[in-house]
Scaffold this motif. Sequence first.
Motif, PDB file in Angstrom:
ATOM      1  N   ARG A  28       3.438  25.013   7.147  1.00 14.87           N
ATOM      2  CA  ARG A  28       3.018  26.268   6.472  1.00 14.87           C
ATOM      3  C   ARG A  28       2.554  27.378   7.187  1.00 14.87           C
ATOM      4  O   ARG A  28       3.321  27.465   8.602  1.00 14.87           O
ATOM      5  CB  ARG A  28       1.941  25.677   5.737  1.00 14.87           C
ATOM      6  N   GLY A  29       2.130  28.651   6.677  1.00 10.75           N
ATOM      7  CA  GLY A  29       1.849  29.625   7.535  1.00 10.75           C
ATOM      8  C   GLY A  29       3.043  30.436   7.649  1.00 10.75           C
ATOM      9  O   GLY A  29       4.256  30.163   7.243  1.00 10.75           O
ATOM     10  N   ASP A  30       2.907  31.465   8.536  1.00  6.06           N
ATOM     11  CA  ASP A  30       4.016  32.542   8.742  1.00  6.06           C
ATOM     12  C   ASP A  30       4.218  32.191  10.312  1.00  6.06           C
ATOM     13  O   ASP A  30       3.356  32.146  11.215  1.00  6.06           O
ATOM     14  CB  ASP A  30       3.711  33.829   8.459  1.00  6.06           C
ATOM     15  N   ARG A  31       5.442  32.353  10.855  1.00  7.43           N
ATOM     16  CA  ARG A  31       5.778  32.356  12.333  1.00  7.43           C
ATOM     17  C   ARG A  31       5.687  33.831  12.724  1.00  7.43           C
ATOM     18  O   ARG A  31       6.916  34.579  12.449  1.00  7.43           O
ATOM     19  CB  ARG A  31       7.188  31.807  12.522  1.00  7.43           C
ATOM     20  N   ILE A  32       4.688  34.043  13.368  1.00 10.96           N
ATOM     21  CA  ILE A  32       4.160  35.379  13.626  1.00 10.96           C
ATOM     22  C   ILE A  32       5.220  35.869  14.750  1.00 10.96           C
ATOM     23  O   ILE A  32       5.432  35.191  15.698  1.00 10.96           O
ATOM     24  CB  ILE A  32       2.904  35.629  14.073  1.00 10.96           C
ATOM     25  N   GLY A  33       5.694  37.048  14.932  1.00  4.95           N
ATOM     26  CA  GLY A  33       6.546  37.599  15.897  1.00  4.95           C
ATOM     27  C   GLY A  33       7.915  37.855  15.341  1.00  4.95           C
ATOM     28  O   GLY A  33       8.459  37.701  14.145  1.00  4.95           O
ATOM     29  N   TRP A  34       8.973  37.923  16.284  1.00  3.01           N
ATOM     30  CA  TRP A  34      10.371  38.276  15.710  1.00  3.01           C
ATOM     31  C   TRP A  34      11.010  36.851  15.555  1.00  3.01           C
ATOM     32  O   TRP A  34      11.117  36.053  16.309  1.00  3.01           O
ATOM     33  CB  TRP A  34      11.198  38.975  16.987  1.00  3.01           C
ATOM     34  N   SER A  35      12.029  36.861  14.606  1.00  2.00           N
ATOM     35  CA  SER A  35      13.248  35.924  14.411  1.00  2.00           C
ATOM     36  C   SER A  35      14.562  36.676  13.889  1.00  2.00           C
ATOM     37  O   SER A  35      14.230  37.822  13.399  1.00  2.00           O
ATOM     38  CB  SER A  35      12.708  34.955  13.485  1.00  2.00           C
ATOM     39  N   GLU A  36      15.413  35.999  14.036  1.00  2.00           N
ATOM     40  CA  GLU A  36      16.761  36.409  13.920  1.00  2.00           C
ATOM     41  C   GLU A  36      17.195  35.890  12.401  1.00  2.00           C
ATOM     42  O   GLU A  36      17.208  34.612  12.080  1.00  2.00           O
ATOM     43  CB  GLU A  36      17.758  36.041  14.764  1.00  2.00           C
ATOM     44  N   GLY A  37      17.594  36.686  11.469  1.00  2.00           N
ATOM     45  CA  GLY A  37      18.289  36.198  10.229  1.00  2.00           C
ATOM     46  C   GLY A  37      19.751  35.959  10.488  1.00  2.00           C
ATOM     47  O   GLY A  37      20.591  36.283  11.280  1.00  2.00           O
ATOM     48  N   PHE A  38      20.281  35.292   9.206  1.00  2.00           N
ATOM     49  CA  PHE A  38      21.697  34.837   9.077  1.00  2.00           C
ATOM     50  C   PHE A  38      22.484  36.100   9.031  1.00  2.00           C
ATOM     51  O   PHE A  38      23.784  36.310   9.568  1.00  2.00           O
ATOM     52  CB  PHE A  38      22.034  34.165   7.953  1.00  2.00           C
ATOM     53  N   ASP A  39      22.032  37.187   8.557  1.00  2.00           N
ATOM     54  CA  ASP A  39      22.734  38.625   8.590  1.00  2.00           C
ATOM     55  C   ASP A  39      22.785  39.335  10.022  1.00  2.00           C
ATOM     56  O   ASP A  39      23.190  40.350   9.975  1.00  2.00           O
ATOM     57  CB  ASP A  39      21.881  39.352   7.827  1.00  2.00           C
ATOM     58  N   GLY A  40      22.198  38.612  11.039  1.00  2.00           N
ATOM     59  CA  GLY A  40      22.321  39.324  12.341  1.00  2.00           C
ATOM     60  C   GLY A  40      21.113  40.189  12.750  1.00  2.00           C
ATOM     61  O   GLY A  40      21.055  40.784  13.535  1.00  2.00           O
ATOM     62  N   LYS A  41      20.345  40.389  11.598  1.00  2.00           N
ATOM     63  CA  LYS A  41      19.423  41.264  11.586  1.00  2.00           C
ATOM     64  C   LYS A  41      17.935  40.858  12.196  1.00  2.00           C
ATOM     65  O   LYS A  41      17.899  39.511  12.171  1.00  2.00           O
ATOM     66  CB  LYS A  41      18.943  42.029  10.313  1.00  2.00           C
ATOM     67  N   HIS A  42      16.951  41.700  12.762  1.00  2.00           N
ATOM     68  CA  HIS A  42      15.653  40.879  13.124  1.00  2.00           C
ATOM     69  C   HIS A  42      14.494  41.120  12.187  1.00  2.00           C
ATOM     70  O   HIS A  42      14.500  41.887  11.343  1.00  2.00           O
ATOM     71  CB  HIS A  42      15.388  41.680  14.383  1.00  2.00           C
ATOM     72  N   TYR A  43      13.538  40.077  12.224  1.00  2.00           N
ATOM     73  CA  TYR A  43      12.507  39.746  11.345  1.00  2.00           C
ATOM     74  C   TYR A  43      11.259  39.959  12.132  1.00  2.00           C
ATOM     75  O   TYR A  43      11.225  39.032  12.959  1.00  2.00           O
ATOM     76  CB  TYR A  43      12.863  38.739  10.266  1.00  2.00           C
ATOM     77  N   LEU A  44      10.182  40.804  12.161  1.00  2.00           N
ATOM     78  CA  LEU A  44       9.026  40.879  12.581  1.00  2.00           C
ATOM     79  C   LEU A  44       7.934  40.449  11.719  1.00  2.00           C
ATOM     80  O   LEU A  44       7.492  41.137  10.848  1.00  2.00           O
ATOM     81  CB  LEU A  44       8.835  42.246  13.223  1.00  2.00           C
TER      82      LEU A  44
END
Length: 581
Positions: free
Chosen positions: A351-367
């Motif tokens: 559960r919860g959120d993975r805090i910090g950066w991750s990368e999506g299938f679209d090659g974009k980044h998620y913070l």
Amino acid sequence: MSTSNNSEKVAPSGPLIVEGKLSDNERLKKESGFLRGTMADDLQDRTTGGMTGDNFQLIRFHGMYQQDDRDIRAERAKQKLEPLHSLMLRARLPGGIITPTQWLGVDKWATEHTMYGSVRLTTRQTFQYHGILKPNIKTVHKALNSIGIDTIGTASDMNRNVLCTANPYQSQVHHDAYEWAKKISEHFLPHTNGYAEVWLDEEKIDSTVKQEEPILGSTYLPRKFKTTVAIPPLNDVDIHGNDLNFVAIEEDGKLIGFNVLVGGGLAMTHGDKATYPRKADDFGFIPVANTIAFAEAVVTTQRDWGNRVERKNAKTKYTIDRVGVDVFKAEVERRAGSKFEQTRPYEFTQRGDRIGWSEGFDGKHYLALFIENGRILDFPNKPLKTGMAEIAKIHQGDFRITANQNLIVAGVATEQKSEIEAIAVKHGLMDATVSEQRKNSMACVAFPTCPLAMAESERYLPSLVTDVEAILAKHGLADESIILRVTGCPNGCGRAMLAELGLVGKGPGKYNMHLGGNIAGTRIPKMYKENLNEQDILNEIDRLSARWAAERTPGEAFGDFTIRAGIIKEVKISVRDFYDV
Ligand code: SRM
Ligand code: SF4
């Protein structure tokens, strides 16, 4: 709708419809003229800062609650002043998605039109304004409307904001699941024009024209109704707190359908065993094309069978327990015109959120930004609100509010990553020193705005977590964490009834402690000790952590440990094991 599947007759274990004098809320819905009441006139009445008569309740259907500042209630009463009434407003944001342009508006109006100046992210992926004075409320609705945000159905007896596992662009399935969350939300919006007439000054509909609410009915739902779309293995939306859940099933990277779980809910009333938290039942799998038909069948079954006499037993969870799971399910199949297939395998592991950066299938980044208690405000040395606005000014993607009161800056191009990170760090939105324990802790709003609060929650959590961090470190558990949640009363808005360690407000400075929830959020914690004060709570956590450190099997989570070690009994069947009845 076909009735061809009604061949299986299952006897209900209780009455399908509860007879008796309808609750007063049923009367006021009926007499409201499709949610109009006399709110428009009430807004002109400047002799009070509050709403009068039925309007106090009716504004909720349009996403507002009347509140007052409880910190100064007694002082004002001494001065013979009415409480400092204001309105809390809750937006409808299916899946929590909001654009940077919208954010800038939301940010500006929080400063201009609210007493507290904050934007409060909620446990249902949206935001609330607290402290809007009555004369400003229409201005705020119109402003939000100008940027495409409404507040319809976010409170009272409606289908509430539909949750969806955050970060929809992580995969194609996430993207598609979000689209379903939006469709479901829109499908269950009321048809009445009341909201637009009262708050946006839209032209009144000719009262001689027959009005209808084809799905919700003229008296709407018996009680609040909550829906999620969840993507395993992440149960960030806490499906078991919800009436209706669509658990995404994928094949070869494509969303092919959902397992449907019905009848979850977390609220109870202290000392009343007729109320209890309950997990949702697994009804089975449906192909994706049948989503709306089944959603509608569940909603209308609850609409027709939900208890309209006793409001505290009106939610779907009680309807199912009254008529029986099989009877409810058979009725849903009858109304949907097809049967549930066998549940497809799935597992929630986190559960919860993975805090910090991750990368999506679209090659974009998620913070993913950790926002303590979801409260976005400029705190001393931590100007979160300014920081968010600075990011919104340059961000090209969108934002996703999570069901854990956090926020994701979504769809960041590689070239913009460092710029956004620099703003986030400068304003305290990114802070490497925040512990796992703090990230895994959550509280509801409670004082000073919540009229139902019995004990502090949001204002208590930060210092409690600091103490828990020290206790864990003392026992060599600094790298571990406990899913810790506090709610200021047993309504459970902070979802303590799905925590490993849940604290439920009982009175000023007093809490009941519940233990035994699990990491995946598939187990309800049971009451361990009652009426603890803050020192008792720390003593208990100290004792339990010492045992956890000494006796745990490798990697054993706190909640699992408390059950295996016999400290608390597992809640397998909601009401029976929760109260030992
Ligand atoms: Fe809640 C009532 C805040 C999520 C169960 N909730 C309230 C009110 C509006 C108090 C009131 O009725 O006057 C609180 C306003 C406090 C304030 O000042 O803002 C309030 N609830 C919240 C929020 C803001 C808590 C938070 O810290 O984020 C959440 C807003 C969600 C949203 O955006 O829609 C919030 N509430 C929940 C949840 C959790 C969830 O949905 O995941 C629950 C438990 C799940 C469930 O429904 O079983 C929850 N709230 C309640 C209840 C008990 C309902 C029941 O079944 O009896 C009430 C009281 C009521 O409805 O009578 C309530
Ligand atoms: Fe208020 Fe109780 Fe909900 Fe907390 S749990 S916000 S105190 S109603």
